[in-house]
Design a protein around this motif. Structure first.
Motif, PDB file in Angstrom:
ATOM      1  N   THR A  20       0.837  -0.598  -0.181  1.00 32.49           N
ATOM      2  CA  THR A  20      -0.126  -0.269  -0.333  1.00 32.49           C
ATOM      3  C   THR A  20       1.091   1.139   0.040  1.00 32.49           C
ATOM      4  O   THR A  20       1.500   1.306   1.076  1.00 32.49           O
ATOM      5  N   TYR A  21       0.858   2.518  -1.079  1.00 33.61           N
ATOM      6  CA  TYR A  21       1.502   3.664  -1.379  1.00 33.61           C
ATOM      7  C   TYR A  21       0.567   3.883  -0.119  1.00 33.61           C
ATOM      8  O   TYR A  21      -0.404   4.313   0.155  1.00 33.61           O
ATOM      9  N   THR A  22       1.346   4.839   0.444  1.00 36.31           N
ATOM     10  CA  THR A  22       1.508   6.281   1.075  1.00 36.31           C
ATOM     11  C   THR A  22       2.016   7.525   1.101  1.00 36.31           C
ATOM     12  O   THR A  22       2.464   7.334  -0.007  1.00 36.31           O
ATOM     13  N   GLU A  23       1.725   8.121   1.990  1.00 32.69           N
ATOM     14  CA  GLU A  23       1.729   9.772   1.909  1.00 32.69           C
ATOM     15  C   GLU A  23       3.115   9.768   2.000  1.00 32.69           C
ATOM     16  O   GLU A  23       3.847  10.689   1.194  1.00 32.69           O
ATOM     17  N   ASP A  41       6.125   5.530   0.110  1.00 34.12           N
ATOM     18  CA  ASP A  41       5.393   6.797  -0.676  1.00 34.12           C
ATOM     19  C   ASP A  41       4.751   6.736  -2.413  1.00 34.12           C
ATOM     20  O   ASP A  41       5.770   6.017  -2.919  1.00 34.12           O
ATOM     21  N   LYS A  42       4.083   7.082  -2.259  1.00 31.85           N
ATOM     22  CA  LYS A  42       2.744   7.002  -3.716  1.00 31.85           C
ATOM     23  C   LYS A  42       3.877   7.482  -4.614  1.00 31.85           C
ATOM     24  O   LYS A  42       3.102   7.739  -5.801  1.00 31.85           O
TER      25      LYS A  42
END
Length: 133
Positions: free
Chosen positions: A58-61, A66-67
């Motif tokens: 899962t990509y995150t901010e 980090d996305k």
């Protein structure tokens, strides 16, 4: 163009689609014998492996996933990229975050099943790399 004796880049190469940035765009601005300093997140960090084994990426901010990241690196891949781009005298240090007992046990388990027996690569959150032109 002006050349420099030292170039610093933090979290740039993971946001480019090609590692050739090291050779083409950056290297030409570095004087012979100059140093390239980069900070690159480590996708081999134990937290990423744990998530992946549990079925998530899962990509995150911000952080390791980090996305904005387009490429992901392990220590081996960082070294290969710098070597392929023509940099010599490469050295590395790592940023390590505090670990819980559960984290330590997980890392010990990873070390048992990995061909990489040095568990520091599972602890490294990011690598700080220095390479010479």
């Amino acid at each position: 163009p002006t050349t420099e004796s030292r170039l610093q880049s933090y979290h740039v190469f993971r946001a480019t689609s090609s590692g050739n940035l090291l050779r083409c765009s950056v290297r030409k601005y570095l004087k012979k014998g100059g140093k390239l300093l980069v900070s690159i997140p480590n996708v081999m960090h134990h937290s990423v492996i744990k998530s992946l084994i549990n079925g998530t990426w899962t990509y995150t901010e911000s952080g390791l996933l980090d996305k904005t990241h387009l490429r992901f690196f392990t220590l081996y891949e960082i070294d290969r990229m710098l070597c392929d781009a023509g940099y010599s005298e490469r050295s590395y240090s790592a940023t390590v975050l505090p670990l819980s007992r559960e984290d330590e046990a997980w890392i010990a388990s990873l070390s048992q099943i990995s061909s990489i027996k040095e568990n520091s690569q599972f602890k490294a959150y990011q690598y700080l790399s220095k390479a010479s032109k």
